[in-house]
Design a protein around this motif. Structure first.
Motif, mmCIF file in Angstrom:
data_model
loop_
_atom_site.group_PDB
_atom_site.id
_atom_site.type_symbol
_atom_site.label_atom_id
_atom_site.label_comp_id
_atom_site.label_asym_id
_atom_site.label_seq_id
_atom_site.Cartn_x
_atom_site.Cartn_y
_atom_site.Cartn_z
ATOM 1 N N GLU A 87 0.752 -1.139 -0.006
ATOM 2 C CA GLU A 87 -0.087 -0.147 0.096
ATOM 3 C C GLU A 87 0.898 1.262 -0.047
ATOM 4 O O GLU A 87 0.613 2.291 -0.891
ATOM 5 C CB GLU A 87 -1.069 0.090 1.294
ATOM 6 N N LEU A 88 2.117 1.343 0.684
ATOM 7 C CA LEU A 88 2.893 2.216 0.869
ATOM 8 C C LEU A 88 3.716 2.337 -0.673
ATOM 9 O O LEU A 88 3.681 3.588 -1.066
ATOM 10 C CB LEU A 88 3.929 2.327 1.773
ATOM 11 N N LYS A 89 3.700 1.219 -1.145
ATOM 12 C CA LYS A 89 4.435 1.363 -2.915
ATOM 13 C C LYS A 89 3.297 2.042 -3.568
ATOM 14 O O LYS A 89 3.558 2.918 -4.556
ATOM 15 C CB LYS A 89 4.647 0.079 -3.002
ATOM 16 N N LYS A 118 1.987 7.110 -6.625
ATOM 17 C CA LYS A 118 1.138 8.370 -6.969
ATOM 18 C C LYS A 118 1.997 9.680 -6.856
ATOM 19 O O LYS A 118 1.678 10.665 -7.562
ATOM 20 C CB LYS A 118 0.067 8.365 -6.070
ATOM 21 N N TYR A 119 3.075 9.603 -6.069
ATOM 22 C CA TYR A 119 3.753 10.776 -5.766
ATOM 23 C C TYR A 119 5.090 10.904 -6.753
ATOM 24 O O TYR A 119 5.964 11.851 -6.723
ATOM 25 C CB TYR A 119 4.020 10.909 -4.359
ATOM 26 N N ASN A 120 5.226 9.879 -7.367
ATOM 27 C CA ASN A 120 6.394 9.427 -7.946
ATOM 28 C C ASN A 120 7.829 9.421 -7.128
ATOM 29 O O ASN A 120 8.783 10.470 -7.411
ATOM 30 C CB ASN A 120 6.842 10.508 -9.222
ATOM 31 N N LYS A 121 7.752 9.062 -5.836
ATOM 32 C CA LYS A 121 8.506 8.940 -4.981
ATOM 33 C C LYS A 121 9.082 7.668 -4.458
ATOM 34 O O LYS A 121 8.129 6.816 -5.151
ATOM 35 C CB LYS A 121 8.314 9.622 -3.661
ATOM 36 N N THR A 122 10.077 7.519 -3.615
ATOM 37 C CA THR A 122 10.307 6.306 -3.040
ATOM 38 C C THR A 122 9.509 5.803 -1.775
ATOM 39 O O THR A 122 9.036 6.856 -1.316
ATOM 40 C CB THR A 122 11.545 6.002 -2.735
ATOM 41 N N VAL A 123 9.326 4.682 -1.387
ATOM 42 C CA VAL A 123 8.537 4.366 0.040
ATOM 43 C C VAL A 123 9.373 5.039 1.013
ATOM 44 O O VAL A 123 8.755 5.706 1.968
ATOM 45 C CB VAL A 123 8.365 2.928 0.262
ATOM 46 N N LEU A 171 2.038 15.073 1.530
ATOM 47 C CA LEU A 171 1.073 14.097 1.416
ATOM 48 C C LEU A 171 -0.493 14.361 1.696
ATOM 49 O O LEU A 171 -0.635 15.496 2.622
ATOM 50 C CB LEU A 171 1.534 13.168 2.459
ATOM 51 N N SER A 172 -1.460 13.979 1.310
ATOM 52 C CA SER A 172 -2.742 14.246 1.268
ATOM 53 C C SER A 172 -3.170 13.706 2.942
ATOM 54 O O SER A 172 -2.609 12.988 3.579
ATOM 55 C CB SER A 172 -3.874 13.767 0.327
ATOM 56 N N ALA A 173 -4.252 14.391 3.412
ATOM 57 C CA ALA A 173 -4.674 13.804 4.595
ATOM 58 C C ALA A 173 -5.124 12.599 4.502
ATOM 59 O O ALA A 173 -4.898 11.754 5.609
ATOM 60 C CB ALA A 173 -6.077 14.621 5.029
ATOM 61 N N GLN A 174 -5.385 11.965 3.504
ATOM 62 C CA GLN A 174 -5.821 10.387 3.540
ATOM 63 C C GLN A 174 -4.723 9.754 3.396
ATOM 64 O O GLN A 174 -4.667 8.533 4.295
ATOM 65 C CB GLN A 174 -6.859 10.507 1.928
ATOM 66 N N ASP A 175 -3.664 10.017 2.800
ATOM 67 C CA ASP A 175 -2.451 9.332 2.829
ATOM 68 C C ASP A 175 -1.679 9.369 4.008
ATOM 69 O O ASP A 175 -1.112 8.294 4.468
ATOM 70 C CB ASP A 175 -1.609 9.883 1.686
ATOM 71 N N MET A 176 -1.917 10.645 4.807
ATOM 72 C CA MET A 176 -1.075 10.438 5.998
ATOM 73 C C MET A 176 -1.989 9.571 6.981
ATOM 74 O O MET A 176 -1.240 9.153 7.705
ATOM 75 C CB MET A 176 -1.426 12.040 6.615
#
Length: 292
Positions: A205-207, A212-217, A253-258
């Motif tokens: 899920e973190l992946k 989505k953000y084009n970042k690493t975990v 990070l969005s509130a949902q992702d936080m």
């Protein structure tokens, strides 16, 4: 408001500390020296070591050479070290600090922490740390790995409230009771092992969030720490990782992702008091390692 490696938080004595820095746990002197120099090269302003790590001398050399290389001075960076368990006690702590400063090639640290609450000694140790602070050898003082019971006992005897409690903190270990207690007393939580020793890096899920953000975990987790207001010191000796860990300031990070990361909490620490021989009264000396 823009954020970067110079973004700071004000501690309870007015000292400002960078919210993001570089740790050198499990690094020998050679590795620590190189990591500090790489950190300075890539804009880090905070470095965290300890006598127990056996690499204060390497950190000191890395700072001297690295600061010269980037054209900065000692006053431009924030340096933390810790009182070793084997040095705890009032006079023992006072006797130990000058050797630590000598190895670090400085006459003060920006933050001095009591590394672990050694049973029967940490209150007297704190009394000595207060004296070190009053003598100007530390700009701020705090503790590490103090649960609420031990912190309350310390507060009952202290004349200076710790500025920081450095704890294992990551999505799997969020120390919520300790965080709340510390906040009630104006004590900032600082995260060691903010990536959970790599335990969270393969979470599917973190992946998805990272993609989505084009970042690493790892960058997602460190950004979560940052947005949570936690002072964070990821460790690495690899230049690419040192750079990547600092590349968390161009997204939010969005509130949902936080909330997704908050929901991962398991409160399972990797180390705690009964893992150490000093609970039985024996402490081994820290070993300096150069690895060459």
């Amino acid at each position: 408001m823009s954020f970067d490696l110079s973004t700071r938080i004000t501690l309870n004595n007015g000292t400002s500390i960078p919210q993001m820095g570089l740790g050198v746990w499990k690094s020998n002197n050679t590795q620590a020296k190189e990591a500090v120099m790489l950190g300075l090269k890539h804009g880090y302003e905070m470095f965290d070591t300890a006598k127990q790590y056996g690499n204060e001398r390497g950190v000191g050399e890395g700072l001297v050479e690295g600061l010269k290389a980037v054209g900065k001075t000692r006053e431009d960076i924030f340096l933390t070290t810790k009182i070793f368990g084997g040095d705890q006690g009032y006079q023992e702590t006072l006797d130990a600090i000058d050797g630590q400063l000598e190895r670090l090639q400085t006459d003060y640290v920006d933050l001095l922490l009591v590394h672990w609450p050694v049973t029967g000694k940490y209150v007297d140790t704190w009394r000595a740390v207060e004296e070190i602070y009053k003598a100007g050898k530390a700009r701020a003082i705090g503790v590490s790995n103090f649960d609420n019971e031990r912190m309350q006992n310390l507060l009952d005897h202290a004349t200076i409230i710790p500025a920081v409690n450095q704890m294992e903190y990551n999505p799997l270990i969020q120390e919520r009771d300790i965080l709340a207690f510390n906040q009630q007393h104006g004590i900032h939580l600082q995260a060691w092992s903010p990536l959970g020793g790599g335990a969270v890096l393969n979470d599917p899920e973190l992946k998805q969030i990272a993609d989505k953000y084009n970042k690493t975990v790892a960058q997602i987790v460190l950004r979560w720490n940052f947005q949570s207001g936690i002072i964070t010191i990821p460790k690495s000796v690899h230049e690419e990782r040192i750079q990547q860990n600092a590349d968390i300031f161009d997204f939010e990070l969005s509130a949902q992702d936080m909330q997704k990361l908050y929901s991962m909490n398991q409160e399972k620490r990797s180390l705690w008091y009964n893992d150490f021989s000093w609970e039985g009264g024996s402490i081994n000396e820290a070993v300096e390692e150069w690895g060459d």
